[in-house]
Write an enzyme that holds these catalytic residues in place. Structure first.
Site, PDB file in Angstrom:
ATOM      1  N   ASP A  63     -22.808   7.277  -0.135  1.00 42.02           N
ATOM      2  CA  ASP A  63     -21.722   6.294  -0.069  1.00 42.02           C
ATOM      3  C   ASP A  63     -22.283   5.045   0.579  1.00 42.02           C
ATOM      4  O   ASP A  63     -23.494   4.954   0.821  1.00 42.02           O
ATOM      5  CB  ASP A  63     -20.515   6.878   0.711  1.00 42.02           C
ATOM      6  CG  ASP A  63     -19.190   6.335   0.170  1.00 42.02           C
ATOM      7  OD1 ASP A  63     -19.030   5.102   0.145  1.00 42.02           O
ATOM      8  OD2 ASP A  63     -18.345   7.144  -0.243  1.00 42.02           O
TER       9      ASP A  63
ATOM     10  N   HIS B 201     -19.356   2.065  -4.188  1.00 47.52           N
ATOM     11  CA  HIS B 201     -19.733   2.904  -3.034  1.00 47.52           C
ATOM     12  C   HIS B 201     -21.249   3.073  -2.923  1.00 47.52           C
ATOM     13  O   HIS B 201     -21.733   4.127  -2.500  1.00 47.52           O
ATOM     14  CB  HIS B 201     -19.059   4.278  -3.125  1.00 47.52           C
ATOM     15  CG  HIS B 201     -17.593   4.235  -2.780  1.00 47.52           C
ATOM     16  ND1 HIS B 201     -17.135   4.247  -1.493  1.00 47.52           N
ATOM     17  CD2 HIS B 201     -16.490   4.146  -3.566  1.00 47.52           C
ATOM     18  CE1 HIS B 201     -15.807   4.191  -1.487  1.00 47.52           C
ATOM     19  NE2 HIS B 201     -15.388   4.119  -2.734  1.00 47.52           N
TER      20      HIS B 201
ATOM     21  N   GLU C 279     -13.051   3.386  -6.964  1.00 47.95           N
ATOM     22  CA  GLU C 279     -12.920   2.175  -6.150  1.00 47.95           C
ATOM     23  C   GLU C 279     -14.068   1.177  -6.366  1.00 47.95           C
ATOM     24  O   GLU C 279     -14.544   0.562  -5.409  1.00 47.95           O
ATOM     25  CB  GLU C 279     -12.841   2.558  -4.664  1.00 47.95           C
ATOM     26  CG  GLU C 279     -11.629   3.415  -4.353  1.00 47.95           C
ATOM     27  CD  GLU C 279     -11.534   3.829  -2.889  1.00 47.95           C
ATOM     28  OE1 GLU C 279     -10.426   3.736  -2.351  1.00 47.95           O
ATOM     29  OE2 GLU C 279     -12.550   4.245  -2.299  1.00 47.95           O
TER      30      GLU C 279
HETATM   31  C1  ACM Z   1     -11.417   8.372  -3.090  1.00 42.39           C
HETATM   32  O1  ACM Z   1     -10.624   8.747  -2.203  1.00 42.39           O
HETATM   33  N1  ACM Z   1     -11.900   7.134  -3.075  1.00 42.39           N
HETATM   34  C2  ACM Z   1     -11.824   9.246  -4.161  1.00 42.39           C
END
Ligand code: ACM
Length: 629
Positions: free
Chosen positions: A207, A281, A348
């Site tokens: 991440d 991410h 995201e």
């Molecule tokens: C997430 O909670 N961004 C998968």
């Protein structure tokens, strides 16, 4: 009695129940098993484990033999004896036998088992070793629970159980990027999962705040990407890395560590699904190899400071070098992890930097890609092709629906159930993990009492939801999962606190048949299970026994406070005079409490009889006013 219990087909269980109810007269305490089995019929008496008990393993299967040895360790921990292992029983012997029986046809699926306990014999049968493993987890719990009930750690209740899981995929996810967790802790987390019959460990390995898996062909990923500057305090409000500040917090798993953890999980019938989160991410990867982003800026790994749409954490979908990079990563990931699936994230992903990049925009024109959502879809489809070459199947978070799903993708639905429902309607497999019911990083009690986080998931909400929603083809529901994100989880003990007991609830939602799920019964099982968690040295939360306050303003703008608990039948007492409540204080009866002007705080606590059942809650007026907005 022995004769009756030799009958072990589920269709015979109903008359058996009647026989035993008539025979035993007084009700036995029902074992507080979690997850609740498909069928449990209780008899009278106990099977005592002592020095005369033997363990019988009748097949030549090495897997079963290994499991026999492990079960001996478990029995030793709980009952203090090591049983002699034999390959057949004599008529008079007092024994626990493990039996693979491919002919069993009443078990729903290959993870099912039959556990028959009489005063003389324990017989655990299953078609496959997975079933024996789950039967042994039940046996372990029975031993632990009866130890608590009888103060006698070595007896099992006479009982006849037939059991198998509702869902094929019963997962928990641990985010090891935001905070790093040691190899030993990851093993313990997996071991704890296995006790409650979870079978998938989703390992969120990369991440923005850390890359945690050694990729031998890309050494910077762990030399650079696994380390960030140390910070404590409140996540997202940390100071960004300062110039020349040393990145000293972090760590990663070597490929050798990972092999060890995979072997450990495999012994526990848990498949590990690794997640490499792309194309968003990805700041830790970009900090390691800046050419991966379209903007090409040089960053440090994010330490938990604000950066979304400020620092470019997205891979450049227009650059072939990115796909070469991903091919290298997934070659090593695919070679390490034996499971069918690799999770590629996909969540995201800001489109902001792709919109700013002339290179990306030109690429879109050349390719006839009209929107950034379509561009993301192009990227995910390329990743699916890479995985396919390595004989792996792609899973992504529900955002991979944007711009069109990759042909064979499985969708993990976290923003509610809708993404999963949509994917299933398109014929794709889905795993439901709605944040509203499965996010283990959320508050489990009143924020005044709980460690800092951002939203609420009470135990009852983790229990009361349906992972197989109506209106879709249920055969496409692979399963469901709880997720522990670790922004606000810096230690292993805190990870356990957030995981349990909400994962007891999830375990029952995932394993038990809907007809066997009951919030009322689950609550009764909780306190006996807490003793089992204590014996297993699992740190858990008792927030369900605490008071939670909500507030609103009435039409006259008067502040009204409602008090509640997750657990039924607790009495709530409160005060408005800054004293600590006791059973002579005002009892809350369900009518919201008016907070007149001049009142400075409410104090409330739960009681069972005269004894406090939960923690003392103090909510200042300003906080109540905030909650009323
Ligand atoms: C997430 O909670 N961004 C998968």
């Amino acid at each position: 009695m022995k004769k009756y219990f030799a009958i072990n087909r589920i269709m015979y269980l109903f008359p058996l129940t009647l026989t035993f109810m008539c025979y035993t007269g007084a009700a036995q305490i029902k074992p507080a098993l979690i997850p609740e089995p498909v069928s449990l019929v209780q008899g009278k008496g106990t099977f005592v484990i002592d020095n005369h008990t033997s363990l019988i393993i009748s097949s030549g299967s090495p897997e079963l033999a290994a499991l026999g040895n492990r079960s001996n360790e478990w029995i030793n921990t709980l009952a203090g004896v090591t049983l002699p292992v034999k390959n057949k029983t004599t008529a008079s012997e007092h024994s626990i036998s493990l039996l693979l029986n491919p002919a069993l046809n009443n078990l729903g699926n290959d993870e099912g088992y039959e556990l028959s306990i009489t005063e003389h014999e324990v017989k655990l049968q299953a078609r496959k070793t997975a079933g024996i493993f789950y039967g042994l987890q039940t046996l372990r719990q029975l031993l632990s629970l009866s130890g608590e009930a009888n103060k006698q750690q070595h007896s099992l209740p006479v009982v006849e159980i037939v059991d198998y899981p509702r869902l094929k995929w019963r997962g928990l996810m641990l985010d090891v990027s935001r905070h790093f967790f040691s190899k030993d802790f990851v093993k313990k987390y997996i071991d704890d999962m296995a006790r409650y019959k979870f079978n998938v460990f989703h390992w969120h390995l990369t991440d923005d705040q850390g890359w945690r898996i050694e990729i031998k062909s890309l050494p910077h990923l762990t030399e650079v990407g696994a380390w960030r500057v140390p910070r404590t305090g409140q996540w997202w409000s940390y100071a960004p890395p300062q110039k020349n500040e040393k990145a000293t917090y972090g760590g990663y798993y070597t490929q050798q560590d990972i092999k060890e953890i995979i072997a450990y999980a495999t012994e526990r019938h848990i498949t590990i699904v690794p997640e490499i989160d792309v194309p968003g991410h990805s700041l830790a990867a970009i900090a390691s190899y800046p050419y991966l982003s379209a903007t090409g800026y040089i960053y440090q790994v994010n330490p938990g400071s604000k950066f979304y749409n400020i620092d470019d954490n997205t891979l450049n979908p227009a650059d072939e070098r990115v796909y070469t990079f991903l091919d290298k990563v997934f070659t090593e990931v695919a070679a390490l992890f034996p499971g069918d699936y690799i999770h590629i994230g996909g969540d995201e992903c800001t489109k902001y930097f792709w919109q700013q990049s002339a290179v990306v925009q030109d690429f879109m024109k050349q390719q006839g890609i009209k929107t950034e959502h379509e561009l993301q879809s192009y990227f995910i489809k390329r990743v699916e092709k890479i995985l396919k070459k390595k004989k792996k199947k792609l899973i992504g978070w529900n955002e991979i629906l944007e711009g069109g799903l990759a042909p064979e993708a499985t969708v993990m639905s976290w923003q509610g159930m809708q993404g999963g429902m949509e994917a299933a309607k398109q014929g794709h497999q889905v795993i439901f993990t709605p944040s509203s019911n499965t996010y283990l990083d959320l508050y489990q009690g009143d924020p005044q009492l709980e460690p800092d986080t951002y939203d609420m998931l009470r135990l009852q909400t983790a229990y009361q939801w349906n992972p197989v929603p109506a209106g879709i083809d249920s055969t496409l529901v692979l399963g469901a999962q709880g997720n522990l994100w670790s922004e606000a989880v810096p230690t292993g003990l805190h990870a356990e606190y957030m995981t349990w007991p909400r994962s007891l609830a999830l375990s029952e939602v995932f394993w038990s048949l809907p007809a066997k799920q009951s919030w009322t019964n689950f609550q009764k099982k909780l306190e006996p299970q807490f003793k089992t968690l204590d014996a297993a040295q699992i740190n858990y939360s008792k927030a369900a026994f605490d008071v939670l306050a909500t507030a609103k303003l009435d039409e006259q703008k008067q502040l009204l406070v409602s008090l509640s608990t997750d657990i039924d039948n607790l009495n709530i007492y409160y005060t408005l005079d800054n004293t600590n409540p006791d059973t002579s204080s005002i009892r809350y009866t369900g009518t919201p409490v008016a907070i007149p002007k001049g009142i400075y705080q409410i104090r409330a606590q739960t009681f069972k009889g005269n004894a406090a059942a939960g923690k003392l809650l103090i909510v200042p007026r300003e906080e109540l006013e905030k909650r009323a907005k």
